[in-house]
Design an enzyme around this catalytic site. Structure first.
Site, short mmCIF file in Angstrom:
data_model
loop_
_atom_site.label_atom_id
_atom_site.label_comp_id
_atom_site.label_asym_id
_atom_site.label_seq_id
_atom_site.Cartn_x
_atom_site.Cartn_y
_atom_site.Cartn_z
N CYS A 45 0.84 -1.21 0.00
CA CYS A 45 0.00 0.00 0.00
C CYS A 45 0.87 1.26 0.00
CB CYS A 45 -0.89 0.04 1.24
SG CYS A 45 -2.02 -1.35 1.37
C1 BEZ Z 1 0.60 -4.69 1.92
O1 BEZ Z 1 0.17 -3.60 1.61
O2 BEZ Z 1 1.76 -4.99 1.75
C2 BEZ Z 1 -0.32 -5.71 2.55
C3 BEZ Z 1 -1.46 -5.30 3.21
C4 BEZ Z 1 -2.28 -6.26 3.81
C5 BEZ Z 1 -1.94 -7.60 3.74
C6 BEZ Z 1 -0.79 -7.98 3.04
C7 BEZ Z 1 0.03 -7.03 2.44
#
Ligand code: BEZ
Length: 211
Positions: A45
């Site tokens: 994200c």
């Molecule tokens: C991420 O943004 O890396 C992420 C967010 C939630 C679960 C797994 C990865």
């Protein structure tokens, strides 16, 4: 209930990093990209939000507003934005919806319980000036989205809103487009003065109009 193509984008009020908004009032008659993130302070994200911030001028050129969402509260979003700037070099320049009670996530069916019953998936909605949903996409948490593809879809959607055409596989602006099948050959000759090629009776291509 799922939000589907052609539906009116549901309205809501929510707190964001740029204050409380009524979604339809904030949107006005712009194009909008609404996209969700599973959670603050997560790696994929972080890269996505920085990437979108770096594309601001591309979204502006397309008269398109961007708004993000994650299930965390505003103060958490604000702290996270510092990290996003550190990592990507781009300050987040669009509002991020805080959705701790999952009100907006539920309204837009962004929680898929068999993936996670608390976090949102990576949803994208492109919404037109008429408030109708023009595109939906759903990615898993582990795969960051390709925002060049989102821009490419906006280019296609904006072109087909102006002209009776469709865009072929892997189309990019400037490449040939497909003439809609409800346009007769006679009409096509008038509408597309650069001419067209009939590959099959149902597949006629012409240079992108207006280029
Ligand atoms: C991420 O943004 O890396 C992420 C967010 C939630 C679960 C797994 C990865």
């Amino acid at each position: 209930m799922a939000v589907r193509l052609g539906d009116e984008a549901p309205n809501f009020s929510a707190d964001t990093t740029q204050g409380r908004i009524d979604f339809h009032k904030w949107k006005g008659d712009s194009w909008v990209v609404l996209f969700s993130h599973p959670k603050d302070f997560t790696p994929v994200c972080t890269t996505e939000l920085g990437t979108v911030a770096g594309l601001k001028s591309e979204f502006d050129k397309r008269h398109t507003k961007v708004i993000g969402l994650s299930v965390d509260p505003v103060d958490s979003h604000m702290k996270w934005e510092g990290d996003i700037k550190d990592v990507t070099g781009h300050a987040v320049n669009f509002p991020m919806i805080a959705d701790p009670d999952r009100k907006v996530s539920t309204l837009y069916d962004m929680i898929h319980p068999n993936a996670s019953d608390t976090l949102t998936v990576r949803s994208v909605f492109i919404i037109g000036p008429d408030n109708k949903v023009k595109l939906t996409l759903t990615y898993p948490a582990s795969t960051g989205r390709n925002f060049q593809e989102i821009l490419r879809v906006i280019d296609s959607l904006q072109l087909v809103a102006r002209q009776p055409v469709a865009t072929p596989a892997d189309w990019k602006p400037g490449q040939d487009v497909i003439i809609s099948n409800n346009v007769s050959d006679e009409e096509a000759k008038k509408k597309f003065p650069k001419g067209f090629t009939t590959r099959k009776p149902y597949l006629r291509v012409t240079p992108e109009p207006g280029r």
